[in-house]
Design an enzyme around this catalytic site. Sequence first.
Site, PDB file in Angstrom:
ATOM      1  N   LEU A 140       0.834  -1.199   0.000  1.00 30.53           N
ATOM      2  CA  LEU A 140       0.000   0.000   0.000  1.00 30.53           C
ATOM      3  C   LEU A 140       0.873   1.254   0.000  1.00 30.53           C
ATOM      4  CD1 LEU A 140      -2.684   1.518   0.299  1.00 30.53           C
ATOM      5  CD2 LEU A 140      -2.575   1.080   2.764  1.00 30.53           C
ATOM      6  N   THR A 141       1.768   1.346   0.981  1.00 34.15           N
ATOM      7  CA  THR A 141       2.599   2.544   1.156  1.00 34.15           C
ATOM      8  C   THR A 141       3.542   2.763  -0.025  1.00 34.15           C
ATOM      9  OG1 THR A 141       2.526   2.255   3.547  1.00 34.15           O
ATOM     10  CG2 THR A 141       4.282   3.641   2.686  1.00 34.15           C
ATOM     11  N   GLY A 178       6.373  -5.813   3.929  1.00 36.36           N
ATOM     12  CA  GLY A 178       7.003  -6.963   4.564  1.00 36.36           C
ATOM     13  C   GLY A 178       6.883  -8.218   3.724  1.00 36.36           C
ATOM     14  N   ARG A 313      16.615  -6.024  43.087  1.00 31.43           N
ATOM     15  CA  ARG A 313      17.504  -4.887  43.293  1.00 31.43           C
ATOM     16  C   ARG A 313      17.191  -4.197  44.621  1.00 31.43           C
ATOM     17  NH1 ARG A 313      17.365   0.808  40.028  1.00 31.43           N
ATOM     18  NH2 ARG A 313      19.430   1.584  40.598  1.00 31.43           N
ATOM     19  N   GLN A 335       6.818   2.286  42.473  1.00 29.28           N
ATOM     20  CA  GLN A 335       5.496   1.710  42.211  1.00 29.28           C
ATOM     21  C   GLN A 335       4.703   2.611  41.261  1.00 29.28           C
ATOM     22  OE1 GLN A 335       3.651   1.164  46.071  1.00 29.28           O
ATOM     23  NE2 GLN A 335       5.560   0.349  46.925  1.00 29.28           N
ATOM     24  N   GLU A 433       1.114   1.113   9.589  1.00 35.78           N
ATOM     25  CA  GLU A 433      -0.350   1.083   9.457  1.00 35.78           C
ATOM     26  C   GLU A 433      -0.958   2.446   9.806  1.00 35.78           C
ATOM     27  OE1 GLU A 433      -2.120  -1.234   8.161  1.00 35.78           O
ATOM     28  OE2 GLU A 433      -0.621  -2.816   8.021  1.00 35.78           O
TER      29      GLU A 433
END
EC number: 1.3.3.-
Length: 667
Positions: A140-141, A178, A313, A335, A433
């Site tokens: 497409l591209t 691809g 760690r 966190q 995409e």
Amino acid sequence: MSAPLIDKYRKMATFDWRKLKAAVEGEEHVRLKAEVVAKMKSEPVFQRDYRVLSREEHREVVHQRWKKIVEWGLFKDPYSDLENFHALTETLEAYDQGTSARLFLHGNVFGAAVKSMGTERHNELVQQIENNEIVGAFCLTEIGHGSNTAEIQTTATFDNGQLVFNTPDVGAIKCWAGNVSHSATHVVVYAQLHVGGKNEGFHGFVIQVRCPKTFQTLPGITIGDMGSKPGCWQGVENGWIEFKNHRAPLSALLNKGCDITPDGKYVTSFKSASEKQSVSLGTLSVGRLGIIAKGMMACTFASTIAIRYSVARRQFGPEKGAENEIPVLEYPLQQYRLFPYLSAAICIRIFQKTFVEKFTEYMMRVMMGEKSEELSEFSKEVHALSSGAKPVATWLGVESLGEARKACGGHGFLHMSRLNTLRDDNDPSQTFEGENFMILQQTSNILLGKVSSIGSINTPMSTMSFLNSNPSKFSTWSSNPVDDVLSAYRYLTYHLLQTTSSEAKQLKGAGKNSFEVRNEIQVHRAVNLSVAYTEHTMIDWVQKFVEEVEDITVKRVLQKVLNLFSLFLVERHLATLYISGYASGGKFGEELREKLRQAVAELKPESMALVDSIAPDDFILHSALGASDGRAYDHIMEEFRKYTNEQPKWVCDLAQFLQKRSQTSKL
């Protein structure tokens, strides 16, 4: 330091991680993934270390792995055996996106395009696709056209019963396809169809580009590779194609809804150009659904590696002495940096799974040849949501990997952590995409088209129905923060739709043309509108999923996960919510952030079990820092010791150089 604390954190959980995994993914999906992993472990071609492969090595490995997968014969048609296909593609995505791309581009992109846009005359080709007798690619591209697909320049001209393909200039050369560089025998190619001197517009075609016996390109076709790329994409054959009077049979036209008669007349059953385009857009959405899952997997890797390593760690403590150092996961800031992405991994998975189920229904109706206004509306809604969810998910994914790498300190920079490589692997998800900011405009365009229908908006997936009424401003928090967040999103989306539409009308009234208007309403308006609509849908669908979960312990922890995810997302819109008048004074914002901090803290005892519920097998994860046994430093040193007392060839030159310098200084 060598005694792992990971099991201590696992025991803090209030739920069984296996039950949560089964509830979110489905027991059959979990079982099938385990089978795929077992198959991979048993095959030498899937064994790997931390060595960086060259482009040629990587592609040969991908080819050998793809061959082995085909030999397994797990499925033929992705849509007729979805469970096997999803289990395989998810496992491969986590293992190596290059190998996954080889499979996905052939079956789920190239194959889906032929099936959805072709007719019975393409049945033989469909059989070849399903039997892996050919290798397919999707073109497409072009060099000069990526996002603006309607203006691609490649031409297909009807001439004496054949189609003649040409590349009019350098900008029209197909690229980023691809599988094309070395392997593709056939491609779906998009071009401007010219019949009898008239351009009938953007159409899809399927053509052969190579001889499957010699792999020589056919006359009038030149193919090449695009060169080196970062990460796993070295293994993907992204190629370019140039056409020069290449002649193909008339059957090359994917003719569902349109055709060319033998005497050269263009005929179509589509009622309008927009209906034809909407069917094509729905077909293109299949790739974006897959990319949403890439965002989920990125968050999964980031949170798995970083949270597990944050237990191994230990830094600082309430008292001096190495024996008093505490795991960095104990720090609220650590966190706060990591847990939102853990919640995102789970929530995006639930959302994407729901979306795939709805999209599969849509694709089945397309393949059955249905043509209706309702299906056309379904296509637009699928396109709007996929064009919004792909950016939201991939931005979160890439962001999570960057944050995880920094949260792991210096060792996070090591190749064996996989975090930097994974970030490179996921970086292009933001542009393929459709570049994220560009495709968000497609979401807002569809939403803005609904303004005149407010009060009677009714779409197949019901993602826009909340826009029918003017939502109220903030009054007070309820006992369910997700309900409060959804209320805020409804107000935010409605407000952005109205203000964006109003600004567009003002610009038009000031003499601006439609192109100028569309561009000038993006910043702070249309882009935010698309994101708000998408995030509202994601949270809403996950909430509906959680409500249906039967196991009470799993339901409670999923609610905690969704609480954090929803508060994390809406906090990013705090400024716009205040500007729009949703709330006034600092109380709403301060309480929102307090609830966000509380949601982070509530997830701490559940965090390690949640990680276990989403983490791939160690064989797939392939991270020295994120292994499930918690022995990060042992794994790091195991790799370090492979390079003990290295003597590279250039050391001799170094010794001679230093000796020469020493002699010179003495003189």
